[in-house]
Design a protein around this motif. Structure first.
Motif, mmCIF file in Angstrom:
data_model
loop_
_atom_site.group_PDB
_atom_site.id
_atom_site.type_symbol
_atom_site.label_atom_id
_atom_site.label_comp_id
_atom_site.label_asym_id
_atom_site.label_seq_id
_atom_site.Cartn_x
_atom_site.Cartn_y
_atom_site.Cartn_z
ATOM 1 N N ASP A 1 3.522 11.662 6.882
ATOM 2 C CA ASP A 1 3.185 10.622 5.903
ATOM 3 C C ASP A 1 2.921 9.293 6.601
ATOM 4 N N LEU A 2 3.764 8.964 7.588
ATOM 5 C CA LEU A 2 3.556 7.727 8.338
ATOM 6 C C LEU A 2 2.220 7.767 9.081
ATOM 7 N N LEU A 3 1.937 8.884 9.714
ATOM 8 C CA LEU A 3 0.674 9.034 10.429
ATOM 9 C C LEU A 3 -0.515 8.896 9.477
ATOM 10 N N PHE A 4 -0.421 9.530 8.330
ATOM 11 C CA PHE A 4 -1.475 9.440 7.318
ATOM 12 C C PHE A 4 -1.666 7.994 6.862
ATOM 13 N N ASN A 5 -0.578 7.287 6.599
ATOM 14 C CA ASN A 5 -0.681 5.914 6.132
ATOM 15 C C ASN A 5 -1.234 4.971 7.205
ATOM 16 N N VAL A 6 -0.878 5.200 8.452
ATOM 17 C CA VAL A 6 -1.462 4.402 9.542
ATOM 18 C C VAL A 6 -2.969 4.668 9.617
ATOM 19 N N ALA A 7 -3.345 5.940 9.490
ATOM 20 C CA ALA A 7 -4.777 6.278 9.515
ATOM 21 C C ALA A 7 -5.518 5.624 8.355
ATOM 22 N N MET A 8 -4.919 5.607 7.170
ATOM 23 C CA MET A 8 -5.560 4.964 6.016
ATOM 24 C C MET A 8 -5.659 3.462 6.213
ATOM 25 N N LEU A 9 -4.682 2.851 6.859
ATOM 26 C CA LEU A 9 -4.754 1.420 7.159
ATOM 27 C C LEU A 9 -5.912 1.138 8.105
ATOM 28 N N GLY B 1 7.683 3.966 7.000
ATOM 29 C CA GLY B 1 8.664 3.667 8.050
ATOM 30 C C GLY B 1 10.075 3.573 7.492
ATOM 31 N N ARG B 2 10.209 2.976 6.330
ATOM 32 C CA ARG B 2 11.524 2.888 5.675
ATOM 33 C C ARG B 2 12.048 4.268 5.303
ATOM 34 N N ARG B 3 11.171 5.151 4.874
ATOM 35 C CA ARG B 3 11.607 6.511 4.522
ATOM 36 C C ARG B 3 12.126 7.248 5.756
ATOM 37 N N ILE B 4 11.432 7.059 6.872
ATOM 38 C CA ILE B 4 11.881 7.700 8.126
ATOM 39 C C ILE B 4 13.243 7.153 8.531
ATOM 40 N N ALA B 5 13.458 5.847 8.331
ATOM 41 C CA ALA B 5 14.733 5.212 8.681
ATOM 42 C C ALA B 5 15.844 5.567 7.697
ATOM 43 N N TYR C 1 12.198 -6.320 0.489
ATOM 44 C CA TYR C 1 11.285 -5.184 0.354
ATOM 45 C C TYR C 1 10.916 -4.952 -1.101
ATOM 46 N N ARG C 2 11.903 -5.041 -1.988
ATOM 47 C CA ARG C 2 11.643 -4.799 -3.410
ATOM 48 C C ARG C 2 10.651 -5.807 -3.966
ATOM 49 N N ARG C 3 10.782 -7.067 -3.552
ATOM 50 C CA ARG C 3 9.853 -8.112 -4.002
ATOM 51 C C ARG C 3 8.441 -7.817 -3.486
ATOM 52 N N LEU C 4 8.350 -7.395 -2.226
ATOM 53 C CA LEU C 4 7.053 -7.038 -1.646
ATOM 54 C C LEU C 4 6.437 -5.859 -2.396
ATOM 55 N N GLN C 5 7.249 -4.881 -2.733
ATOM 56 C CA GLN C 5 6.760 -3.718 -3.472
ATOM 57 C C GLN C 5 6.203 -4.125 -4.839
ATOM 58 N N ALA D 1 -1.209 -1.398 4.295
ATOM 59 C CA ALA D 1 -0.193 -1.956 5.203
ATOM 60 C C ALA D 1 1.201 -1.796 4.596
ATOM 61 N N PHE D 2 1.319 -2.039 3.296
ATOM 62 C CA PHE D 2 2.605 -1.834 2.629
ATOM 63 C C PHE D 2 3.025 -0.372 2.717
ATOM 64 N N CYS D 3 2.095 0.540 2.549
ATOM 65 C CA CYS D 3 2.422 1.971 2.593
ATOM 66 C C CYS D 3 2.921 2.394 3.970
ATOM 67 N N VAL D 4 2.434 1.744 5.024
ATOM 68 C CA VAL D 4 2.950 2.019 6.370
ATOM 69 C C VAL D 4 4.413 1.581 6.441
ATOM 70 N N VAL D 5 4.704 0.396 5.907
ATOM 71 C CA VAL D 5 6.091 -0.092 5.876
ATOM 72 C C VAL D 5 6.966 0.857 5.044
ATOM 73 N N ARG D 6 6.465 1.271 3.905
ATOM 74 C CA ARG D 6 7.222 2.176 3.037
ATOM 75 C C ARG D 6 7.514 3.492 3.749
#
Length: 170
Positions: free
Chosen positions: A97-105, A162-166, A2-6, A155-160
């Protein structure tokens, strides 16, 4: 992983933003040169405004705006209403935040798709700008680079999110 992707996504967003800033600086310089040239026309020394400065400004501004979108998305700097955020539970805020990021994607993907189709249309008809006769598809292509970057970052922000929720930290 994840850090490398970021790091990669941040680099893409940063490079596009720097490129957009460079385009804006070029537009400023060209505009100043054109204004000075216009002011020197009465002196009749062979200098004048830049032909097609409006066309160049229009194309450059569109490309710069699209180049800034990934950086704004990566930094969560898009306009949003946080009226109830202070009183909302942290979990609910993260889901929003996840919903917002999915909408932006979705917005990024649909916008890029339509921009690509517009570019294909302008390319097939050979449309050019009125004054400088620049092929219009080139402006679309320049904007498309930022739009594709916007999809990658969104797409990365959606993953980010999701990680925050987890419960993972950035």
């Amino acid at each position: 992983m994840y850090r490398r992707l970021q790091i990669i996504v941040e680099l893409i967003a940063r490079l596009l933003a720097i490129g957009g800033g460079a385009v804006l600086l070029c537009i400023v310089v060209l505009t100043c040169v054109s204004i000075i040239g216009r002011a020197l026309v009465p002196l009749d020394i062979g200098l004048g405004p830049i032909r097609g400065i409006y066309d160049l400004t229009e194309i450059g501004m569109a490309a710069a705006i699209f180049a800034f979108l990934p950086w704004a998305q990566f930094n969560e700097a898009h306009a949003r209403v946080d009226l109830f955020q202070p009183v909302m539970p942290k979990t609910m805020d993260r889901f929003l935040d996840l919903l917002f990021n999915v909408a932006m994607l979705v917005v990024a993907a649909v916008g890029t798709w339509r921009l690509y189709l517009g570019m294909q249309d302008k390319l097939s008809f050979g449309e050019t700008t009125l004054i400088a006769q620049i092929p219009v598809w080139q402006g679309y292509a320049a904007s498309l680079a930022g739009a594709v970057g916007f999809i990658i970052v969104a797409a990365f922000c959606v993953v980010r999110s999701g990680r925050r929720i987890a419960g993972f930290s950035d």
